[in-house]
Every structure is written in structure tokens, then in C-alpha cells.
Enzyme design. Structure first.
Site, PDB file in Angstrom:
ATOM      1  N   SER A  21       2.875   4.326   5.522  1.00 32.65           N
ATOM      2  CA  SER A  21       2.596   3.722   6.818  1.00 32.65           C
ATOM      3  C   SER A  21       3.715   3.994   7.830  1.00 32.65           C
ATOM      4  O   SER A  21       4.072   5.146   8.064  1.00 32.65           O
ATOM      5  CB  SER A  21       2.355   2.215   6.627  1.00 32.65           C
ATOM      6  OG  SER A  21       1.740   1.654   7.745  1.00 32.65           O
TER       7      SER A  21
ATOM      8  N   ASP B  22      -9.241   3.398   4.380  1.00 25.72           N
ATOM      9  CA  ASP B  22      -8.204   2.735   5.167  1.00 25.72           C
ATOM     10  C   ASP B  22      -8.853   2.145   6.419  1.00 25.72           C
ATOM     11  O   ASP B  22      -9.366   2.870   7.262  1.00 25.72           O
ATOM     12  CB  ASP B  22      -7.122   3.753   5.546  1.00 25.72           C
ATOM     13  CG  ASP B  22      -5.874   3.099   6.090  1.00 25.72           C
ATOM     14  OD1 ASP B  22      -5.992   2.061   6.780  1.00 25.72           O
ATOM     15  OD2 ASP B  22      -4.783   3.631   5.840  1.00 25.72           O
TER      16      ASP B  22
ATOM     17  N   HIS C  68      -5.500   0.910   2.789  1.00 30.29           N
ATOM     18  CA  HIS C  68      -4.255   1.322   3.436  1.00 30.29           C
ATOM     19  C   HIS C  68      -3.060   1.174   2.495  1.00 30.29           C
ATOM     20  O   HIS C  68      -2.147   1.990   2.514  1.00 30.29           O
ATOM     21  CB  HIS C  68      -4.025   0.503   4.709  1.00 30.29           C
ATOM     22  CG  HIS C  68      -2.813   0.919   5.479  1.00 30.29           C
ATOM     23  ND1 HIS C  68      -2.689   2.175   6.047  1.00 30.29           N
ATOM     24  CD2 HIS C  68      -1.645   0.268   5.751  1.00 30.29           C
ATOM     25  CE1 HIS C  68      -1.511   2.275   6.654  1.00 30.29           C
ATOM     26  NE2 HIS C  68      -0.865   1.141   6.485  1.00 30.29           N
TER      27      HIS C  68
END
Length: 263
Positions: A87, A213, A241
Site C-alpha cells: 500500500s 481490492d 487489499h
């Protein structure tokens, strides 16, 4: 005569978490990598995990990434590592790639922000923040800054982007997540996140996509990849995610394959 089983060659994986998380989030993947003989370092960025700083005390992106930069500086000149980011951690490893290309065998972006010479980190963060405002319960997040935005994300989207993760991992995250600093896109921020073909561009890059995601959706992931294609793109099916929670074995296998190819 029995054939002797070859021992897995030790490689050094350096794992970098995303916003509000810490090195703890890699506990499943780190355990799997260590079980086959690899060395693993899961770092805490400033004001993350057990790092003693608070988000309000981190005044610049350079200060936030400092734990990774200090770690890279301390590596022996002849040691190369595999950087893995999740991320928002993609910005962190990109800074390390620009400063220490000779110490990195491959950089892995696991559904991670992937800036580069053709896409500034500031522009990437702005695009991503705008995308957040379009997910359910995400309205208005793009207008918040610093600690407020991180807390808002946690309260409103926390379970949304871990929809395939176990209740135990969601509970663990809820108990350990911390507010992260978010930085204004000013001149200092841009200077601290500048990437060049001469340095950043020398490091092999692999992007790992997640197929379910809900936050960094496939269109956004493909947009980053298309802007400056990495050496390779892999996709993990059945992952949300937080793929280190939802599909740790698949992520581990993917990292193993990448290390065999690029180390």
C-alpha cells in the site's frame, strides 16, 4: 544412494508496511519466509508499530521514512536485499531505491503505490486520495489532512478493505493500527520524493496485483503499471487489499518465485 535435498539459499527480505500499520502486519508472511531459511526484517516507519514517535511529531516525509533509510545505510556494501512494500509503503521503498540502488536486488510493490520518474509521489497520492472519496463511506476523506485523515480511514474503511481477511486478523489490526502522518504536497515533500531513471530506474521492479481490492481497485493498479511498466506483473486471486492477511501463502509463494528470478 539417497539424493540430498538442497538447502534454500538464504535471502534477505525487508518488509515495509502501509499507512497505520507496522511491521507486525507481516507476521504470517515473515514466518513462512523464515521457515524456509530466509532472513526477514519487518520495519516500523516513524510513528508506526512500536516506533515511539507520534504522528504529530513527524514533520516531514523524510523523517517518516528514516527507519528504512538508516537500515539501508547500515547494510554492508556487498549485501543486497529484496524490498517488499504494501500500500502506502510503496513510497518508502521508492525513496530507498533512489538512494541505494546498488543494495537492492528487486523491489516488490504488493498492491502498493508505485511512483517513479514519470509519476511524482505527490500526484500519485492525490489521485489515490481522490479515488478513496468514491468508495462507500469514503466521502470527504480527500479533504482531511494529517492525523484526522488516518483516523477517519480507520473508523470508516477499516473492515471494508479487509473483507476477505479472517475476523482474527481484523481484530488484530483494529487493536494495533495507529494514526499515520499525512504530508502536504509542498516543495519540501516533492524534493524528498524525487525519482530518476539513473538511480530508481536501475532497480528491478515487480508489481503484485490483488483481484478483489476494494480500495486500490484493478483500474487504479493498472493505471500505475501502464504509466511506467515494471519488469513483471503478478496477480494474486482471491485477495483483498490486505493480501498479507487474506492470502499469505500465495503472497509467500509469489515472493519466493520473485526472489529466485531476481536475487
Amino acid at each position: 544412494m539417497e539424493k540430498r535435498e538442497e538447502k534454500e539459499e538464504e535471502r534477505h527480505f525487508v518488509l515495509v508496511h502501509g499507512a497505520m500499520h507496522g511491521g507486525w502486519c507481516w507476521y504470517k508472511v515473515a514466518t513462512l519466509l523464515r521457515s524456509v531459511g530466509h532472513k526477514v526484517t519487518a520495519l516500523d516507519m516513524a510513528a508506526s508499530g512500536i516506533n515511539p514517535k507520534q504522528a504529530s511529531e513527524v514533520c516531514s516525509y523524510g523523517e517518516y521514512v528514516e527507519p528504512l533509510i538508516e537500515f539501508m545505510k547500515a547494510l554492508p556494501w556487498n549485501e543486497r536485499v529484496i524490498l517488499v512494500a504494501h500500500s502506502a509503503g510503496g513510497g518508502c521503498i521508492s525513496v530507498a531505491m533512489e538512494q541505494f540502488p546498488q543494495k537492492i536486488s528487486v523491489a516488490v510493490f504488493a498492491v502498493a503505490l508505485m511512483p517513479g520518474p514519470k509519476l511524482s509521489f505527490a500526484a500519485l497520492v492525490e489521485e489515490f486520495t481522490q479515488a478513496l472519496s468514491k468508495v462507500p463511506n469514503g466521502e470527504g476523506l480527500e479533504k482531511k489532512t494529517a492525523t484526522v485523515a488516518a483516523v477517519a480511514w480507520h473508523d470508516r474503511l477499516g473492515s471494508y478493505y479487509k473483507q476477505l481477511s479472517s475476523p482474527e486478523d481484523i481484530a488484530l489490526s483494529n487493536s494495533l493500527m495507529r494514526a499515520s502522518p499525512i504530508f502536504n504536497h509542498d516543495e519540501v515533500f516533492e524534493k524528498q520524493t524525487t525519482f530518476t531513471e539513473e538511480k530508481f530506474g536501475k532497480v528491478a521492479r515487480v508489481f503484485i496485483m490483488s483481484d478483489q481490492d476494494r480500495v486500490m481497485n484493478e483500474d487504479f493498479q493498472k493505471w500505475m503499471v501502464d504509466l511506467h511498466p515494471p519488469n513483471e506483473v503478478n496477480k494474486i486471486d482471491g485477495s483483498d487489499h490486505s493480501l498479507m492477511f487474506s492470502t499469505p501463502i500465495k503472497l509467500f509463494s509469489c515472493l519466493q518465485n520473485i526472489s529466485n528470478k531476481y536475487y
